[in-house]
Design a protein around this motif. Structure first.
Motif, PDB file in Angstrom:
ATOM      1  N   ASP A 179      -1.862  -5.225   1.224  1.00 43.88           N
ATOM      2  CA  ASP A 179      -2.643  -4.103   0.704  1.00 43.88           C
ATOM      3  C   ASP A 179      -4.031  -4.125   1.346  1.00 43.88           C
ATOM      4  O   ASP A 179      -4.380  -5.024   2.112  1.00 43.88           O
ATOM      5  CB  ASP A 179      -2.721  -4.145  -0.821  1.00 43.88           C
ATOM      6  N   PHE A 180      -4.831  -3.111   1.018  1.00 43.64           N
ATOM      7  CA  PHE A 180      -6.138  -2.978   1.651  1.00 43.64           C
ATOM      8  C   PHE A 180      -7.092  -4.089   1.238  1.00 43.64           C
ATOM      9  O   PHE A 180      -7.946  -4.500   2.025  1.00 43.64           O
ATOM     10  CB  PHE A 180      -6.744  -1.612   1.331  1.00 43.64           C
ATOM     11  N   ARG A 181      -6.969  -4.571   0.002  1.00 35.36           N
ATOM     12  CA  ARG A 181      -7.840  -5.679  -0.410  1.00 35.36           C
ATOM     13  C   ARG A 181      -7.591  -6.913   0.445  1.00 35.36           C
ATOM     14  O   ARG A 181      -8.538  -7.574   0.903  1.00 35.36           O
ATOM     15  CB  ARG A 181      -7.631  -5.994  -1.892  1.00 35.36           C
ATOM     16  N   GLU A 182      -6.315  -7.247   0.654  1.00 40.26           N
ATOM     17  CA  GLU A 182      -6.003  -8.416   1.470  1.00 40.26           C
ATOM     18  C   GLU A 182      -6.461  -8.215   2.907  1.00 40.26           C
ATOM     19  O   GLU A 182      -6.943  -9.153   3.557  1.00 40.26           O
ATOM     20  CB  GLU A 182      -4.503  -8.699   1.426  1.00 40.26           C
ATOM     21  N   LEU A 183      -6.325  -6.997   3.417  1.00 37.22           N
ATOM     22  CA  LEU A 183      -6.791  -6.700   4.772  1.00 37.22           C
ATOM     23  C   LEU A 183      -8.285  -6.992   4.885  1.00 37.22           C
ATOM     24  O   LEU A 183      -8.744  -7.618   5.846  1.00 37.22           O
ATOM     25  CB  LEU A 183      -6.506  -5.237   5.109  1.00 37.22           C
ATOM     26  N   LEU A 184      -9.053  -6.549   3.891  1.00 38.74           N
ATOM     27  CA  LEU A 184     -10.502  -6.745   3.939  1.00 38.74           C
ATOM     28  C   LEU A 184     -10.886  -8.203   3.712  1.00 38.74           C
ATOM     29  O   LEU A 184     -11.771  -8.735   4.387  1.00 38.74           O
ATOM     30  CB  LEU A 184     -11.175  -5.866   2.876  1.00 38.74           C
ATOM     31  N   GLY A 239     -12.816  -2.469  -6.941  1.00 42.28           N
ATOM     32  CA  GLY A 239     -11.368  -2.632  -7.042  1.00 42.28           C
ATOM     33  C   GLY A 239     -10.597  -1.334  -7.080  1.00 42.28           C
ATOM     34  O   GLY A 239      -9.373  -1.333  -7.260  1.00 42.28           O
ATOM     35  N   ILE A 240     -11.286  -0.203  -6.888  1.00 43.66           N
ATOM     36  CA  ILE A 240     -10.628   1.107  -6.931  1.00 43.66           C
ATOM     37  C   ILE A 240      -9.867   1.318  -5.615  1.00 43.66           C
ATOM     38  O   ILE A 240     -10.431   1.166  -4.528  1.00 43.66           O
ATOM     39  CB  ILE A 240     -11.668   2.229  -7.140  1.00 43.66           C
ATOM     40  N   THR A 241      -8.594   1.676  -5.722  1.00 42.38           N
ATOM     41  CA  THR A 241      -7.734   1.762  -4.545  1.00 42.38           C
ATOM     42  C   THR A 241      -8.294   2.701  -3.493  1.00 42.38           C
ATOM     43  O   THR A 241      -8.322   2.365  -2.301  1.00 42.38           O
ATOM     44  CB  THR A 241      -6.324   2.219  -4.957  1.00 42.38           C
ATOM     45  N   MET A 284       0.822  -1.195   0.000  1.00 44.46           N
ATOM     46  CA  MET A 284       0.000   0.000   0.000  1.00 44.46           C
ATOM     47  C   MET A 284       0.855   1.243   0.000  1.00 44.46           C
ATOM     48  O   MET A 284       0.411   2.267  -0.475  1.00 44.46           O
ATOM     49  CB  MET A 284      -0.896   0.039   1.229  1.00 44.46           C
ATOM     50  N   GLY A 285       2.033   1.148   0.620  1.00 50.31           N
ATOM     51  CA  GLY A 285       3.054   2.194   0.554  1.00 50.31           C
ATOM     52  C   GLY A 285       2.711   3.591   0.990  1.00 50.31           C
ATOM     53  O   GLY A 285       2.460   4.427   0.171  1.00 50.31           O
ATOM     54  N   PRO A 286       2.704   3.875   2.302  1.00 46.69           N
ATOM     55  CA  PRO A 286       2.686   2.966   3.439  1.00 46.69           C
ATOM     56  C   PRO A 286       1.261   2.511   3.726  1.00 46.69           C
ATOM     57  O   PRO A 286       0.317   3.146   3.318  1.00 46.69           O
ATOM     58  CB  PRO A 286       3.231   3.797   4.590  1.00 46.69           C
ATOM     59  N   GLY A 287       1.138   1.421   4.460  1.00 47.86           N
ATOM     60  CA  GLY A 287      -0.200   0.901   4.707  1.00 47.86           C
ATOM     61  C   GLY A 287      -0.235   0.007   5.911  1.00 47.86           C
ATOM     62  O   GLY A 287       0.638   0.058   6.773  1.00 47.86           O
ATOM     63  N   PRO A 288      -1.264  -0.863   6.019  1.00 47.29           N
ATOM     64  CA  PRO A 288      -1.403  -1.697   7.195  1.00 47.29           C
ATOM     65  C   PRO A 288      -0.400  -2.831   7.200  1.00 47.29           C
ATOM     66  O   PRO A 288      -0.022  -3.360   6.171  1.00 47.29           O
ATOM     67  CB  PRO A 288      -2.841  -2.223   7.063  1.00 47.29           C
ATOM     68  N   LEU A 295     -11.226   1.124  -1.758  1.00 55.02           N
ATOM     69  CA  LEU A 295     -10.777   0.033  -0.878  1.00 55.02           C
ATOM     70  C   LEU A 295     -10.185   0.598   0.412  1.00 55.02           C
ATOM     71  O   LEU A 295     -10.433   0.079   1.513  1.00 55.02           O
ATOM     72  CB  LEU A 295      -9.741  -0.827  -1.591  1.00 55.02           C
ATOM     73  N   GLU A 296      -9.405   1.669   0.295  1.00 60.60           N
ATOM     74  CA  GLU A 296      -8.809   2.301   1.465  1.00 60.60           C
ATOM     75  C   GLU A 296      -9.895   2.849   2.382  1.00 60.60           C
ATOM     76  O   GLU A 296      -9.866   2.625   3.596  1.00 60.60           O
ATOM     77  CB  GLU A 296      -7.876   3.425   1.024  1.00 60.60           C
ATOM     78  N   ASP A 297     -10.860   3.572   1.810  1.00 62.31           N
ATOM     79  CA  ASP A 297     -11.957   4.122   2.612  1.00 62.31           C
ATOM     80  C   ASP A 297     -12.739   3.017   3.309  1.00 62.31           C
ATOM     81  O   ASP A 297     -13.096   3.131   4.486  1.00 62.31           O
ATOM     82  CB  ASP A 297     -12.898   4.945   1.738  1.00 62.31           C
ATOM     83  N   ALA A 298     -13.013   1.935   2.568  1.00 63.80           N
ATOM     84  CA  ALA A 298     -13.783   0.833   3.146  1.00 63.80           C
ATOM     85  C   ALA A 298     -13.022   0.154   4.277  1.00 63.80           C
ATOM     86  O   ALA A 298     -13.604  -0.224   5.303  1.00 63.80           O
ATOM     87  CB  ALA A 298     -14.127  -0.188   2.058  1.00 63.80           C
ATOM     88  N   ALA A 299     -11.695   0.004   4.115  1.00 60.66           N
ATOM     89  CA  ALA A 299     -10.884  -0.620   5.165  1.00 60.66           C
ATOM     90  C   ALA A 299     -10.864   0.235   6.428  1.00 60.66           C
ATOM     91  O   ALA A 299     -11.037  -0.273   7.549  1.00 60.66           O
ATOM     92  CB  ALA A 299      -9.467  -0.855   4.659  1.00 60.66           C
ATOM     93  N   LEU A 300     -10.659   1.522   6.266  1.00 59.92           N
ATOM     94  CA  LEU A 300     -10.647   2.415   7.422  1.00 59.92           C
ATOM     95  C   LEU A 300     -12.002   2.447   8.108  1.00 59.92           C
ATOM     96  O   LEU A 300     -12.106   2.458   9.344  1.00 59.92           O
ATOM     97  CB  LEU A 300     -10.233   3.823   6.993  1.00 59.92           C
ATOM     98  N   TYR A 301     -13.067   2.444   7.299  1.00 57.62           N
ATOM     99  CA  TYR A 301     -14.414   2.439   7.867  1.00 57.62           C
ATOM    100  C   TYR A 301     -14.652   1.134   8.628  1.00 57.62           C
ATOM    101  O   TYR A 301     -15.190   1.139   9.749  1.00 57.62           O
ATOM    102  CB  TYR A 301     -15.437   2.599   6.746  1.00 57.62           C
TER     103      TYR A 301
END
Length: 450
Positions: free
Chosen positions: A17-22, A46-48, A1-5, A51-57
């Motif tokens: 990445d955020f997809r794998e997190l979810l 699949g939009i980055t 994700m650079g940087p990410g979870p 995906l980021e917004d959904a993961a944080l939510y």
């Protein structure tokens, strides 16, 4: 994700990445159905950014529900958020992008900012007032958004210690002007960033307006829908310099997120009240409200406007020949033709039955009204509506409309008299041969009746 979870034990970490997190790590089955649907929709796109917004939510909702527990994270100059699962020792660490600076501005990435907001019970009660203000207003009055914005200012003052909190809508002529158009444009482009000015004296775009308003600290950020559409801007102002520390900036991000959600809910409620369910255009309630508003504006600006009533000719014949569903098909096609034949700022509504009302907003002159009315009549006449009869046989049917037109202030000074004049003109238009436009021609009462 650079940087990410990052997830893992202290001695073993794995960047994901955020997809794998979810998809693999978060216990999404502990979310409610609406929250799971939001995550699933982001995964399908699949939009980055989504995906980021959904993961944080999802992280914030799982934390609120007790499935995840926030744990302290060593800073060392890094912006970190860390959670531990209730049922395992595994840790999820989110490293947030660092702020950057330029010309008196601090650009703070919004990713994870709302999650950093530490809101107590009293603060959450203040935030919930935003929904209460929207629900308390009668949506038929068109005041739901106004009540929300008044409550937003009060809540922002109490929650952030601000001197003023403003919501500046996007694409509305009657909306507030942004504090600094240059920063407003940037905030709309960079909806993922908070623009923070600790001191307007050191920021060229804000210096003049800051002195005029006696404002020294400013935060500007976009208010977006769940689909990422920018609905407007949140401007948070304070009289003292360096008024908003990082914790308060996190609350600004949370307030902007909540504001976007409330505005979406208000819009959905207003659609239930103001949209005709068959044709998907405005209904009579909305048109009545809009007519009075536009008449008041035209009166203030000493301009002219027009009311047109269009009635489908011999509409009952469609019901008799082809059935109820076919007649509805005709209504839908005529509604769409009328809607696509007017200017973006005009209003088309289903008035009732087979009648439609068209509001041509000021300024518009009589010859322009005639040209638009004739264009609408011709658009409908050229329609070849395909309908299916009760035996499932398909037919192409011709449709025409007759139109009555009245002008403000030429024919009436009040809404009731304007309607009366247009209806009188429509009665003449309906006399055979139909399929024509008739202007009101007799002098109308001049008394105010609004």
């Amino acid at each position: 994700m650079g940087p990410g979870p990052r997830q893992g034990r202290p001695m073993r970490q794995k960047a994901i990445d955020f997809r794998e997190l979810l998809e693999r790590l978060l216990p999404l089955d502990e979310l409610g159905p609406p929250d799971r649907f939001r995550v699933q929709r982001a995964l399908e796109t699949g939009i980055t950014a989504q995906l980021e917004d959904a993961a944080l939510y999802a992280l914030s909702r799982l934390e609120a529900g007790g499935a995840l527990r926030r744990v302290p994270a060593a800073e060392n100059g890094r912006r970190l958020l860390r959670w531990q699962s209730r049922d395992s020792l595994e840790l999820i660490t989110l490293e947030l992008p660092a702020p950057s600076e330029r010309e008196g501005l601090i650009l703070v990435p919004r990713a994870g900012s709302a999650s950093q907001a530490q809101a107590g019970l009293d603060q959450m009660r203040r935030l919930l007032r935003l929904d209460e203000a929207m629900l308390a207003a009668d949506p038929r009055s068109g005041q739901a958004r106004r009540g929300l914005l008044e409550q937003l200012d009060q809540t922002g003052r109490e929650l952030l210690g601000a001197s003023e909190v403003r919501f500046v809508p996007v694409g509305e002529e009657a909306g507030l002007e942004p504090l600094a158009p240059e920063l407003a444009a940037e905030a709309r482009r960079r909806s993922d960033t908070l623009l923070y000015c600790p001191d307007t004296e050191k920021c060229p775009p804000l210096a003049v307006e800051g002195r005029r308003r006696r404002i020294r600290s400013v935060v500007v950020c976009a208010v977006s829908s769940s689909e990422g559409q920018v609905l407007g801007l949140l401007e948070v102002l304070a009289r003292g310099p360096e008024h908003f520390p990082s914790g308060t900036l996190a609350m600004v991000a949370l307030l902007a997120d909540l504001c976007g959600g409330v505005l979406e809910r208000a819009e959905r409620i207003e659609k239930l009240v103001f949209i005709d369910p068959l044709t998907a255009i405005y209904n009579r309630s909305y048109f009545d409200l809009q007519l009075r508003n536009e008449m008041a504006r035209a009166r203030r600006e000493r301009n002219s406007m027009a009311l047109c009533i269009a009635d489908i000719d011999d509409f009952k014949s469609f019901n008799s020949a082809y059935g109820f569903a076919a007649a509805n098909r005709v209504l839908v096609q005529v509604a769409h033709a009328l809607q696509h034949g007017v200017r973006p700022f005009d209003t088309v509504a289903r008035w009732g039955g087979e009648e439609f009302a068209i509001l041509l907003t000021a300024p518009v002159l009589a010859h322009d009204v005639l040209a638009v009315s004739e264009r609408l009549r011709a658009l409908v006449e050229r329609l070849a509506v395909e309908v299916e009869d009760l035996d499932r046989r398909r037919h192409h049917v011709g449709v025409t409309v007759s139109m009555g037109v009245s002008l403000f202030p030429d024919h009436a000074l009040g809404a009731e008299d304007l309607w009366r004049a247009a209806n009188q003109a429509l009665l003449k238009a309906k006399r055979p041969p139909k399929n024509k436009v008739v202007f009101y021609s007799e002098s109308a009462p001049r008394a105010e009746r609004d």
